[in-house]
Design a protein around this motif. Structure first.
Motif, PDB file in Angstrom:
ATOM      1  N   PRO A 278       0.790  -1.239   0.000  1.00 47.98           N
ATOM      2  CA  PRO A 278       0.000   0.000   0.000  1.00 47.98           C
ATOM      3  C   PRO A 278       0.818   1.282   0.000  1.00 47.98           C
ATOM      4  CG  PRO A 278      -0.082  -1.076   2.150  1.00 47.98           C
ATOM      5  CD  PRO A 278       0.597  -2.025   1.232  1.00 47.98           C
ATOM      6  N   HIS A 279       2.118   1.191   0.268  1.00 44.84           N
ATOM      7  CA  HIS A 279       2.955   2.398   0.298  1.00 44.84           C
ATOM      8  C   HIS A 279       3.862   2.497  -0.927  1.00 44.84           C
ATOM      9  CE1 HIS A 279       1.595   2.334   4.431  1.00 44.84           C
ATOM     10  NE2 HIS A 279       2.171   1.167   4.608  1.00 44.84           N
ATOM     11  N   ALA A 280       3.677   1.619  -1.901  1.00 45.51           N
ATOM     12  CA  ALA A 280       4.577   1.602  -3.064  1.00 45.51           C
ATOM     13  C   ALA A 280       4.506   2.902  -3.847  1.00 45.51           C
ATOM     14  CB  ALA A 280       4.243   0.415  -3.968  1.00 45.51           C
ATOM     15  N   TRP A 281       3.349   3.526  -3.886  1.00 50.88           N
ATOM     16  CA  TRP A 281       3.189   4.763  -4.658  1.00 50.88           C
ATOM     17  C   TRP A 281       4.163   5.849  -4.214  1.00 50.88           C
ATOM     18  CZ3 TRP A 281       1.921   9.264  -2.132  1.00 50.88           C
ATOM     19  CH2 TRP A 281       1.397   9.139  -0.847  1.00 50.88           C
ATOM     20  N   LYS A 282       4.630   5.782  -2.984  1.00 47.72           N
ATOM     21  CA  LYS A 282       5.589   6.792  -2.514  1.00 47.72           C
ATOM     22  C   LYS A 282       6.927   6.635  -3.246  1.00 47.72           C
ATOM     23  CE  LYS A 282       3.382   6.784   2.032  1.00 47.72           C
ATOM     24  NZ  LYS A 282       3.527   6.469   3.471  1.00 47.72           N
ATOM     25  N   TYR A 283       7.308   5.398  -3.525  1.00 49.50           N
ATOM     26  CA  TYR A 283       8.512   5.178  -4.326  1.00 49.50           C
ATOM     27  C   TYR A 283       8.295   5.695  -5.749  1.00 49.50           C
ATOM     28  CZ  TYR A 283      12.011   2.861  -7.193  1.00 49.50           C
ATOM     29  OH  TYR A 283      13.003   2.620  -8.110  1.00 49.50           O
ATOM     30  N   ARG A 284       7.136   5.412  -6.321  1.00 47.28           N
ATOM     31  CA  ARG A 284       6.808   5.940  -7.658  1.00 47.28           C
ATOM     32  C   ARG A 284       6.968   7.460  -7.697  1.00 47.28           C
ATOM     33  NH1 ARG A 284       0.688   6.280  -8.255  1.00 47.28           N
ATOM     34  NH2 ARG A 284       1.183   8.168  -7.054  1.00 47.28           N
ATOM     35  N   ASP A 285       6.411   8.143  -6.696  1.00 46.40           N
ATOM     36  CA  ASP A 285       6.498   9.604  -6.666  1.00 46.40           C
ATOM     37  C   ASP A 285       7.931  10.076  -6.446  1.00 46.40           C
ATOM     38  OD1 ASP A 285       3.805   9.627  -7.069  1.00 46.40           O
ATOM     39  OD2 ASP A 285       3.267  10.543  -5.147  1.00 46.40           O
ATOM     40  N   TYR A 286       8.704   9.313  -5.680  1.00 42.19           N
ATOM     41  CA  TYR A 286      10.135   9.635  -5.522  1.00 42.19           C
ATOM     42  C   TYR A 286      10.827   9.624  -6.881  1.00 42.19           C
ATOM     43  CZ  TYR A 286      15.035   8.413  -5.382  1.00 42.19           C
ATOM     44  OH  TYR A 286      16.374   8.355  -5.675  1.00 42.19           O
ATOM     45  N   VAL A 287      10.570   8.596  -7.678  1.00 45.47           N
ATOM     46  CA  VAL A 287      11.226   8.484  -8.983  1.00 45.47           C
ATOM     47  C   VAL A 287      10.817   9.643  -9.885  1.00 45.47           C
ATOM     48  CG1 VAL A 287      11.449   7.075 -11.063  1.00 45.47           C
ATOM     49  CG2 VAL A 287      11.460   5.981  -8.822  1.00 45.47           C
ATOM     50  N   ILE A 288       9.533   9.967  -9.910  1.00 48.07           N
ATOM     51  CA  ILE A 288       9.065  11.082 -10.738  1.00 48.07           C
ATOM     52  C   ILE A 288       9.784  12.374 -10.347  1.00 48.07           C
ATOM     53  CG2 ILE A 288       7.065  12.516 -11.344  1.00 48.07           C
ATOM     54  CD1 ILE A 288       5.323  10.013 -10.817  1.00 48.07           C
ATOM     55  N   ASP A 289       9.858  12.632  -9.058  1.00 43.66           N
ATOM     56  CA  ASP A 289      10.502  13.850  -8.568  1.00 43.66           C
ATOM     57  C   ASP A 289      11.991  13.869  -8.919  1.00 43.66           C
ATOM     58  OD1 ASP A 289      10.649  16.267  -6.683  1.00 43.66           O
ATOM     59  OD2 ASP A 289      12.061  14.878  -5.745  1.00 43.66           O
ATOM     60  N   ALA A 290      12.668  12.737  -8.738  1.00 45.20           N
ATOM     61  CA  ALA A 290      14.105  12.678  -9.011  1.00 45.20           C
ATOM     62  C   ALA A 290      14.391  12.897 -10.491  1.00 45.20           C
ATOM     63  CB  ALA A 290      14.674  11.344  -8.550  1.00 45.20           C
ATOM     64  N   VAL A 291      13.579  12.295 -11.351  1.00 45.99           N
ATOM     65  CA  VAL A 291      13.782  12.454 -12.793  1.00 45.99           C
ATOM     66  C   VAL A 291      13.496  13.890 -13.214  1.00 45.99           C
ATOM     67  CG1 VAL A 291      12.931  11.752 -15.063  1.00 45.99           C
ATOM     68  CG2 VAL A 291      13.326  10.027 -13.297  1.00 45.99           C
ATOM     69  N   GLN A 292      12.426  14.452 -12.686  1.00 43.71           N
ATOM     70  CA  GLN A 292      12.072  15.820 -13.051  1.00 43.71           C
ATOM     71  C   GLN A 292      13.151  16.817 -12.612  1.00 43.71           C
ATOM     72  OE1 GLN A 292       9.489  16.725 -14.953  1.00 43.71           O
ATOM     73  NE2 GLN A 292      10.351  18.779 -14.941  1.00 43.71           N
ATOM     74  N   ARG A 293      13.712  16.601 -11.431  1.00 48.53           N
ATOM     75  CA  ARG A 293      14.750  17.503 -10.913  1.00 48.53           C
ATOM     76  C   ARG A 293      16.121  17.181 -11.495  1.00 48.53           C
ATOM     77  NH1 ARG A 293      16.195  17.496  -6.001  1.00 48.53           N
ATOM     78  NH2 ARG A 293      15.261  15.586  -5.191  1.00 48.53           N
ATOM     79  N   ASP A 294      16.193  16.160 -12.323  1.00 47.64           N
ATOM     80  CA  ASP A 294      17.452  15.742 -12.940  1.00 47.64           C
ATOM     81  C   ASP A 294      18.517  15.465 -11.889  1.00 47.64           C
ATOM     82  OD1 ASP A 294      18.974  14.995 -15.124  1.00 47.64           O
ATOM     83  OD2 ASP A 294      19.785  17.015 -15.457  1.00 47.64           O
ATOM     84  N   VAL A 295      18.124  14.701 -10.860  1.00 45.88           N
ATOM     85  CA  VAL A 295      19.116  14.237  -9.887  1.00 45.88           C
ATOM     86  C   VAL A 295      20.197  13.471 -10.645  1.00 45.88           C
ATOM     87  CG1 VAL A 295      19.485  12.672  -7.938  1.00 45.88           C
ATOM     88  CG2 VAL A 295      17.455  14.131  -8.000  1.00 45.88           C
ATOM     89  N   PRO A 296      21.458  13.801 -10.451  1.00 42.04           N
ATOM     90  CA  PRO A 296      22.516  13.095 -11.193  1.00 42.04           C
ATOM     91  C   PRO A 296      22.345  11.577 -11.093  1.00 42.04           C
ATOM     92  CG  PRO A 296      23.454  14.931  -9.991  1.00 42.04           C
ATOM     93  CD  PRO A 296      22.008  14.839  -9.557  1.00 42.04           C
ATOM     94  N   TYR A 297      22.553  10.908 -12.205  1.00 37.45           N
ATOM     95  CA  TYR A 297      22.268   9.475 -12.276  1.00 37.45           C
ATOM     96  C   TYR A 297      23.059   8.689 -11.243  1.00 37.45           C
ATOM     97  CZ  TYR A 297      21.550   4.868 -14.419  1.00 37.45           C
ATOM     98  OH  TYR A 297      21.218   3.547 -14.658  1.00 37.45           O
ATOM     99  N   ASN A 298      24.307   9.058 -10.993  1.00 32.44           N
ATOM    100  CA  ASN A 298      25.084   8.325 -10.001  1.00 32.44           C
ATOM    101  C   ASN A 298      24.491   8.499  -8.604  1.00 32.44           C
ATOM    102  OD1 ASN A 298      25.824  11.027  -9.942  1.00 32.44           O
ATOM    103  ND2 ASN A 298      28.000  10.638  -9.600  1.00 32.44           N
ATOM    104  N   ARG A 299      23.998   9.697  -8.307  1.00 35.12           N
ATOM    105  CA  ARG A 299      23.322   9.924  -7.024  1.00 35.12           C
ATOM    106  C   ARG A 299      21.991   9.175  -6.987  1.00 35.12           C
ATOM    107  NH1 ARG A 299      23.729  11.904  -1.658  1.00 35.12           N
ATOM    108  NH2 ARG A 299      21.610  12.358  -0.986  1.00 35.12           N
ATOM    109  N   PHE A 300      21.273   9.178  -8.096  1.00 31.24           N
ATOM    110  CA  PHE A 300      19.981   8.485  -8.211  1.00 31.24           C
ATOM    111  C   PHE A 300      20.138   7.000  -7.895  1.00 31.24           C
ATOM    112  CE2 PHE A 300      16.760   6.643 -11.299  1.00 31.24           C
ATOM    113  CZ  PHE A 300      15.631   6.980 -10.558  1.00 31.24           C
ATOM    114  N   ILE A 301      21.176   6.378  -8.444  1.00 28.66           N
ATOM    115  CA  ILE A 301      21.440   4.966  -8.161  1.00 28.66           C
ATOM    116  C   ILE A 301      21.784   4.792  -6.688  1.00 28.66           C
ATOM    117  CG2 ILE A 301      22.978   3.032  -8.636  1.00 28.66           C
ATOM    118  CD1 ILE A 301      20.988   3.637 -10.882  1.00 28.66           C
TER     119      ILE A 301
END
Length: 881
Positions: A278-301
């Motif tokens: 039931p809390h998986a959507w929070k991870y989904r929203d994390y990914v959307i935010d990280a991609v939109q903000r262009d978090v450096p890929y090495n930091r993203f990993i």
């Protein structure tokens, strides 16, 4: 009196079997006296102890039957670790061993074994002697080939292209220098010139803006956006359009979906006892935010593998990092697994697979049971990584149990608590519910399994069933009131385990067949210098991140830019985007791949910068025309002489249909319909699934926000190859099958949207039919119709209306079609999510039914509905050129 040599021999007899459990020693390799010392206790075990355990205990405590109380006696580790009541034996001390205590227990209800006669005194003495003398157990024989250095494997490490250090090649000289806009174009054109091929002409601007908008945002361009682009004749018009698209929220949603495919994102545990997350959507929203903000890929990993170990400046940042670790926790889990050790090792294998394939494009999991058949990845490499993950607690919130029910599979202690404060529950209400739960449990325990409880009630079900349902219902209510996780203050993620240790190599991958312990570390396929050693007190995830995202790692950047290229060009420079191993494809442009990877690292690991650079190339902006001579020489377009058309993904098709009718909600959805579900088993065709389908059917947000439980695919997506949520998927299938045409003709979703827009066109009396046809073309296909297309559309509308009139049985609209039209034309902001009820309170028969019929009520509406649906069903709508 015992002599010194005898004492020494007895000590050796006790500790050498323990050594044999961890190392591949063989008695024949030992001095004769020590071999005898080892052999005698093991022979005693095989002749006296194992037959006794098999006869008296295996029926309830073995791998082939069941581990009652969590205890296995057919495995030494199972005895040492014990079950729910603790370790079953203490080596050298039978009096303190629970196994012996339960055999001698004065209370018959607690004495073992329960299902056979009690052991005789002599049989008990056999076990006490065995424990007193060291609890010897036969050594696990390790296959001789494991860990052996083979010259051909070492040669492969040095020869395969993917494992060689990155280079930074300069762009080649080309004959047609004026054609290239960038170094990328020079690499591409050089390859074409070598093969005697010429690129096709550039795409027209209408095609280009549609391509750019779909590739960067997953949505079609609006008529206003098309006009702005077509009317902007400045030299930097394309740059301006690209920057606008990269900055739009839709970009984060589209490219987050690409990563979620790799993260095998799903909102439930999978087919075996499907438990919602039931809390998986929070991870989904994390990914959307990280991609939109262009978090450096090495930091993203790094955030997703070791976010809990990274520093955070404030509570919100800490919660964000904890949420990121859902990457490791949200995989498929067989909660119906009988044995905890197998459950753990299966989850570790799943984590190794997602990290290795998603980040470095290698199938490391193939080395679980034996050395990799094709790549130089040995079992020791696999278990070096496995030790990192066995030292990491998987906090998905589920536990294993064979044949559980209700909340049996839910373990709130293994969810990751967020830092936000949890409001206190009402003490009076809590006390009341606790008392009711205690009473219900007492009643359930009293009748459970008794003749009275198993007797059939009037409804044909066991008489004990209402007792269980009442207990589980009250238990769920208490949990909802007092459990911080149930109240939304937790996420699915990982954390450091309480026990940090290397793990043993498992013979043939079988969890209980433990070989020698393998030091935690990384695969030895290629060297990555400069990574700090793993300290004894750390799992090694932090160091694993260093290893993965090091500029010296030859794979991570190559794999990342290759996937970006594949999403933009329809095919990767390496076509096997998830496999850079020996059985993967060789790169079509190896120098270009290395140059892109090097630029990616030097550019700060920015995904947006890489995308921007590629879409501004001449190669990306080519037309899609198929030149026969080029097709004959390069039918797969490996050399990029044209832009390869692609079919829209399932999500893009649904979103484009909603966008084409003006009914797509542009704002992000809040949460997920799955967030209302309890962590209890969900039937794929039960009431819970019906609620999820209803939520998906009525949603008007982008498809990314639909509830995505494994095995419960939204009906609006299932025909067009939605992602397989159980595996890392860097490239989706794109099939062409008859069911897709039937979906566009008959699916309630398509017909409802066609009816909604068709009804709006039929009501519009201010514009001529030709103008309305032009409007529909612009909204749905992104262009104006030709004169011939307009004439054909007008003829279609006239003929369709006449056929409808002649075939109708009466004037007016039926109540059923009025209801459907009201639903289709309803306020898009009125999205609902069906409340999902406790599965123990409902009849769990099949709850899913066929789609409702969708019909227009008058001839004009029917004709426009049919016209709109025909545009949606066209190949031009479904493909991006």
């Amino acid at each position: 009196m015992t002599s010194a040599p005898e004492i020494s021999l007895r000590v050796r007899a006790r500790w050498l079997p323990l050594v044999l459990l961890s190392f591949p020693l063989h008695a024949a390799a030992l001095p004769a006296q020590e071999a005898a010392a080892v052999g005698a206790p093991v022979e005693f075990f095989e002749k006296k102890v194992r037959p006794l355990l098999a006869e008296k205990c295996y029926s309830c405590h073995s791998a082939d039957t069941k581990p009652s109380g969590g205890l296995r006696v057919d495995d030494r580790r199972g005895l040492l670790e014990g079950g729910k009541t603790g370790p079953a034996l203490v080596v050298g001390n039978p009096d303190n061993s629970l196994l012996v205590q339960r055999l001698r227990h004065a209370d018959e209800s607690k004495r073992m074994p329960k299902e056979s006669d009690a052991l005789t005194d002599s049989e008990v003495e056999v076990l006490t002697t065995w424990i007193r003398d060291g609890a010897a157990w036969p050594a696990e024989r390790i296959p001789s080939g494991i860990g052996r250095v083979r010259p051909e494997i070492e040669a492969l490490k040095m020869s395969h292209w993917a494992w060689q250090p990155l280079k930074n090649p300069t762009a080649p000289e080309v004959r047609d220098a004026a054609w290239a806009k960038s170094d990328v174009d020079r690499f591409v054109l050089s390859g074409l010139e070598k093969e005697g091929l010429s690129p096709v002409a550039d795409a027209d601007r209408t095609t280009l803006i549609r391509r750019l908008t779909f590739d960067l945002t997953g949505l079609p361009p609006s008529p206003v956006e098309i006009d702005q682009f077509l009317n902007d004749t400045r030299p930097g018009a394309i740059d301006t359009a690209v920057d606008r698209l990269l900055d739009s929220p839709a970009f984060g949603e589209q490219w987050a979906r690409h990563w979620l495919d790799l993260a095998r994102y799903g909102e439930s545990s999978g087919p075996s006892r499907n438990i919602p997350y039931p809390h998986a959507w929070k991870y989904r929203d994390y990914v959307i935010d990280a991609v939109q903000r262009d978090v450096p890929y090495n930091r993203f990993i790094g955030e997703q593998i070791a976010g809990d170990l990274l520093s955070a400046g404030d509570p919100a940042s800490r919660d964000r990092l904890l949420t990121a670790t859902g990457f490791l926790a949200l995989g498929v889990k067989d909660v119906n697994q009988r044995f905890k050790e197998r459950f753990i090792m299966d989850n570790v294998d799943e984590q190794i697979d997602v990290v290795s394939r998603a980040v470095i494009g290698l199938t490391v999991s193939c080395a679980r049971c034996h050395d990799h058949k094709f790549d130089p990845i040995g079992m020791k490499d696999y278990y070096a990584l496995a030790g990192i993950f066995t030292s990491t607690e998987d906090c998905a919130g589920v536990r294993n149990k064979m044949g559980g029910a209700g909340l049996d599979y839910y373990d709130p202690s293994t969810l990751v608590r967020l830092t936000s404060p949890v409001p206190a529950a009402d003490p009076a209400q809590t006390a009341k519910l606790q008392a009711e739960v205690a009473d219900a449990k007492k009643a359930w325990d009293a009748i459970r399994g008794t003749p009275e409880g198993l007797a059939k009630a009037a409804d044909g079900r066991p008489a004990q069933r209402p007792y269980r349902l009442r207990f589980e219902k009250l238990q769920g209510e208490l949990q909802a009131l007092t459990d911080p996780a149930a109240r939304g203050h937790a996420v699915h993620g990982v954390r450091e385990s309480k026990v940090i240790a290397d793990t043993e190599l498992r013979v043939r991958g079988e969890a209980e067949r433990r070989g020698p312990a393998i030091g935690r570390g990384f695969i030895s396929t290629f060297p990555v210098p400069g990574v700090e050693p793993i300290p004894a007190g750390e799992s090694g995830r932090r160091q694993l991140v260093q290893w993965l995202v090091s500029p010296q790692n030859p794979l991570t950047a190559r794999v990342a830019v290759n996937r970006i290229w594949a999403h933009l060009f329809g095919r990767g420079l390496v076509s096997t985007v998830d496999n850079f191993g020996v059985k993967g494809d060789a790169p079509s442009h190896p120098e270009l791949l290395d140059r892109l990877a090097t630029d990616f690292i030097n550019g700060g690991w920015s995904v947006k910068k890489s995308i921007r650079a590629l879409v501004l190339t001449r190669a990306y902006q080519l037309g899609a025309e198929a030149v026969p001579a080029n097709v004959e020489k390069d039918p797969d377009n490996r050399l990029v002489w044209r832009h390869a058309p692609r079919r829209l993904s399932a999500e893009e098709l649904r979103d484009s249909i909603l966008s084409g009718t003006g009914r797509l909600l542009p704002r992000p959805a809040e949460g997920s319909a799955a967030a209302t579900l309890k962590m209890v088993e969900m039937r794929d065709n039960g009431q819970e699934a019906k609620g999820i389908h209803t939520a998906a059917d009525t949603a008007r947000h982008r498809s990314l926000y639909l509830p995505l439980l494994r095995g419960v695919i939204p009906k609006s997506l299932e025909a067009f190859d939605p992602v397989t949520q159980s595996l890392v998927t860097g490239k989706r299938d794109a099939t062409t099958v008859p069911t897709q045409a039937l979906f566009m003709l008959n699916a309630a979703f398509v017909r409802e949207q066609s009816l909604a827009y068709g009804a709006a066109l039929a009501r519009d009396k201010e514009r001529s039919p030709a103008q309305l046809v032009a409007q529909a073309y612009r909204l749905i296909l992104g262009r104006l119709p030709t004169e011939a297309e307009t004439a054909r559309a007008l003829t279609f509308l006239t003929d369709y209306a006449a056929d409808f009139q002649s075939g109708s049985s009466g004037a007016g609209e039926s109540a059923g079609s009025q209801a459907v039209l009201a639903k289709a034309e309803g306020d898009a902001g009125g999205e609902t999510t069906s409340a999902v009820v406790n599965p123990d309170d409902v009849d769990r028969t099949d709850a899913l039914g066929p789609d409702a019929a969708v019909q227009a009520g008058d001839a004009a509406t029917a004709a426009w509905m049919g016209f709109v649906q025909a545009l949606f069903a066209s190949a031009e709508f479904r493909y991006v050129r």
